[in-house]
Design a protein around this motif. Structure first.
Motif, PDB file in Angstrom:
ATOM      1  N   ILE A 138      -0.047  -6.738   7.212  1.00  0.00           N
ATOM      2  CA  ILE A 138      -1.455  -6.191   7.419  1.00  0.00           C
ATOM      3  C   ILE A 138      -1.653  -4.778   7.553  1.00  0.00           C
ATOM      4  O   ILE A 138      -2.491  -4.033   6.555  1.00  0.00           O
ATOM      5  N   PRO A 161       0.210  -1.911   6.735  1.00  0.00           N
ATOM      6  CA  PRO A 161       0.166  -0.892   5.769  1.00  0.00           C
ATOM      7  C   PRO A 161      -0.873  -1.012   4.810  1.00  0.00           C
ATOM      8  O   PRO A 161      -1.232   0.090   4.228  1.00  0.00           O
ATOM      9  N   VAL A 162      -1.712  -2.047   4.799  1.00  0.00           N
ATOM     10  CA  VAL A 162      -2.829  -2.060   3.831  1.00  0.00           C
ATOM     11  C   VAL A 162      -4.285  -1.449   4.694  1.00  0.00           C
ATOM     12  O   VAL A 162      -4.542  -0.794   4.019  1.00  0.00           O
ATOM     13  N   PRO A 172      -2.044   2.859   6.403  1.00  0.00           N
ATOM     14  CA  PRO A 172      -0.937   3.277   6.119  1.00  0.00           C
ATOM     15  C   PRO A 172      -0.124   4.282   7.176  1.00  0.00           C
ATOM     16  O   PRO A 172       0.826   4.551   7.463  1.00  0.00           O
ATOM     17  N   VAL A 210      -1.240 -14.534   3.810  1.00  0.00           N
ATOM     18  CA  VAL A 210      -1.295 -13.016   4.167  1.00  0.00           C
ATOM     19  C   VAL A 210      -0.590 -12.386   3.189  1.00  0.00           C
ATOM     20  O   VAL A 210      -1.002 -11.187   2.533  1.00  0.00           O
ATOM     21  N   THR A 258      -1.906  -9.427   0.902  1.00  0.00           N
ATOM     22  CA  THR A 258      -1.798  -8.081   0.991  1.00  0.00           C
ATOM     23  C   THR A 258      -0.816  -7.382   0.081  1.00  0.00           C
ATOM     24  O   THR A 258      -0.656  -6.255  -0.100  1.00  0.00           O
ATOM     25  N   LEU A 289      -1.979  -4.687  -2.560  1.00  0.00           N
ATOM     26  CA  LEU A 289      -2.567  -3.738  -1.980  1.00  0.00           C
ATOM     27  C   LEU A 289      -1.321  -2.448  -1.357  1.00  0.00           C
ATOM     28  O   LEU A 289      -1.358  -1.424  -1.245  1.00  0.00           O
ATOM     29  N   ARG A 290      -0.415  -3.469  -0.561  1.00  0.00           N
ATOM     30  CA  ARG A 290       0.533  -2.613  -0.040  1.00  0.00           C
ATOM     31  C   ARG A 290       1.534  -1.875  -1.128  1.00  0.00           C
ATOM     32  O   ARG A 290       1.754  -0.726  -0.880  1.00  0.00           O
ATOM     33  N   ASN A 335      -0.444   1.208  -1.982  1.00  0.00           N
ATOM     34  CA  ASN A 335      -0.253   2.292  -1.051  1.00  0.00           C
ATOM     35  C   ASN A 335       1.179   2.941  -1.228  1.00  0.00           C
ATOM     36  O   ASN A 335       1.253   3.924  -0.792  1.00  0.00           O
ATOM     37  N   LEU A 381       2.039   6.686  -1.613  1.00  0.00           N
ATOM     38  CA  LEU A 381       2.806   7.468  -0.542  1.00  0.00           C
ATOM     39  C   LEU A 381       4.003   8.203  -1.635  1.00  0.00           C
ATOM     40  O   LEU A 381       4.351   9.293  -1.258  1.00  0.00           O
TER      41      LEU A 381
END
Lengths: 206, 302
Positions: free
Chosen positions: A86, A88-89, A92, B25, B29, B32-33, B36, B40
């Motif tokens: 969770i 990293p969402v 970050p 979970v 997620t 979205l991870r 991200n 990055l």
């Protein structure tokens, strides 16, 4: 004193996980080369400890006593993995700083021993405060060790140069961790002797 | 007997409940991870090229991604495939066999947004390939142009660290001199190996030429104080070194080997070998790719 406040205070000083219970000394030596490292690991442990303690105290009657240890390990690992997915969402940037520490937590003696000794017998609210107190005590211990080691070993406080030179490089190395923990433990015992007039009981460690 | 059943059921329930929570979970997620992580990656590439936080990115900076795939056909032969953006619109997959000989050029029908997403990119490439062939993603090379002139390359690499693999990125100028190095993912020990993320270690690679890299070693000597000061931009600024002084000190130490981190020689060595390997392979591959493009008369966008 209110019992919940008592529990919080207990974990912070009189039963501090590192200096009094001598639990989870391994990460306490390995990670605390700076305040920041100590703080990051401390916060991660605080969070996992509180979540695991609450979970165990809610479901304690459903967990068969013979298999409580594997069940506790699964609960801790569950929380650690959930955070690892969770964080990293949600954030970050924070995750970048703490991801190294999160994976270390699963097998910390302090967490499982609090589940075994406290959360498996007590209701939800005291378990929450016991977890919070122990987690905060662990965090406090790591930051204190980190501060001493960083100051003497690197001449810095939280990454900022204060001395401009390194007075005692050994403090940054693993040996320095043992020295610092030993000295702080001795100080705790000495203070207890001064205040209560009794020598502290000896206890086991992990 | 009843006890056994109880124990088995109890532990099974705990495991199933934990598995369900983790699965839920993860499903929530995962996407979205990845988004991200991709952001990055882009930020890392830009900061390696010198356009990090606080530096405005020029509008005519163009970064092209070249995806390298390993293609296995139905007979079991393996070739490399480079997915290239073309000068005219569109994309093509250029095959190069393992000895470096150029092969077929296969047009790939997809738009840039589809290719940026790993799963739809894999699907687009496999759809373009003849039946029986299968493409597996290997890595993404980034080529940066500024005002249609080559600015540099950003190359990913990976190396075996103290415990787990370290993923890194190296940026090179058009002559393949190292201009920067970033650690993308590492699980080294905090306080020891994790120091590879620090500026004073990463910046030691800056300025190393291909020839210097070939003989680059890790030495267990203390980092000279003047070198340390210029390796950390914040420190150099605090002391008040001028640009000329910084350049002079850097020049003095450019031929130095890599100074090992205190208590983390293995991690230092792992990163150094990773950088050497990454650059060596990239220079070799790019040479072959450029040759193949010339032979195929393929007009690429970069």
């Amino acid at each position: 004193m209110n019992r919940n406040v008592q529990l919080l205070w207990n974990g912070l000083i009189p039963e501090n996980p590192i200096f009094r219970l001598a639990l989870s000394l391994c990460p306490a030596v390995a990670v605390t080369t700076s305040i920041k490292n100590g703080l990051m690991l401390g916060l991660a442990v605080l969070f996992v400890q509180v979540c695991s303690s609450c979970t165990v105290s809610i479901f304690k009657s459903y967990i068969h006593p013979r298999i409580r240890i594997p069940a506790y390990v699964i609960i801790i690992a569950l929380w650690v993995t959930v955070i690892d997915m969770i964080l990293p969402v949600i954030s970050p940037d924070v995750y970048k700083e703490v991801k190294l520490f999160i994976a270390l937590i699963v097998v910390f003696a302090i967490i499982i021993s609090r589940l075994e000794l406290f959360a498996s017998k007590e209701p939800f609210v005291p378990s929450f405060f016991d977890g919070a107190g122990m987690g905060a005590g662990f965090c406090f211990g790591l930051v204190l060790i980190g501060a001493i080691r960083e100051f003497f070993g690197a001449g810095q406080i939280y990454g900022y140069d204060v001395l401009g030179f390194k007075p005692l490089l050994v403090m940054i190395l693993p040996a320095g961790g043992f020295f610092v923990i030993g000295f702080i433990m001795a100080t705790f015992n000495w203070l207890e002797y001064k205040i209560t007039g009794k020598l502290p009981k000896s206890g086991g460690g992990h | 007997m009843k006890e056994i059943v109880k124990i088995v059921l109890s532990l099974t329930t705990v495991c199933v409940a934990a598995a369900l929570i983790l699965g839920a979970v993860f499903a929530k997620t995962d996407h979205l991870r990845k988004v991200n992580e991709e952001k990055l990656r882009e930020d890392t590439i830009q900061s390696l090229l010198g356009y990090g936080t606080g530096v405005k990115k020029p509008g005519d900076l163009k970064i092209f991604d070249v995806y390298r795939y390993v293609i296995t056909d139905d007979k079991g032969t393996t070739v490399l495939g480079y997915l290239l953006p073309l000068k005219e619109k569109g994309f093509a997959l250029a095959e190069i066999d393992l000895s470096g000989k150029p092969g077929k050029v296969i047009p790939v029908t997809a738009n840039a947004a589809q290719l940026a997403e790993p799963s739809s990119r894999d699907a687009a490439i496999n759809a373009a390939l003849p039946k029986g062939s299968k493409a597996t993603y290997a890595e993404t090379l980034s080529i940066a142009n500024l005002r249609d002139k080559r600015l540099g390359y950003v190359v990913p690499g990976s190396t075996q660290g103290f415990k787990e693999a370290i993923k890194l990125m190296v940026s090179l100028d058009p002559d393949f001199n190292v201009t920067g190095m970033a650690i993308v993912e590492a699980k080294e020990d905090p306080g020891l190996g994790a120091e590879i993320q620090q500026d004073y270690f990463r910046n030691q690679f800056v300025g190393k030429t291909v020839d210097l890299l070939k003989s680059l070693k890790v030495i267990k000597e203390p980092l000279p104080t003047d070198y340390l000061e210029v390796l950390e931009p914040a420190k150099a600024k605090k002391i008040g070194l001028t640009q000329d002084q910084i350049r002079e000190i850097k020049q003095k130490h450019v031929k130095d080997d890599i100074y090992a981190l205190t208590g983390a020689t293995i991690s230092s060595r792992a990163v150094t070998n990773g950088v050497k390997d990454t650059v060596r392979k990239f220079v070799y591959r790019l040479d072959i790719l450029t040759g193949a493009l010339k032979q195929d008369k393929l007009q690429v966008a970069f």
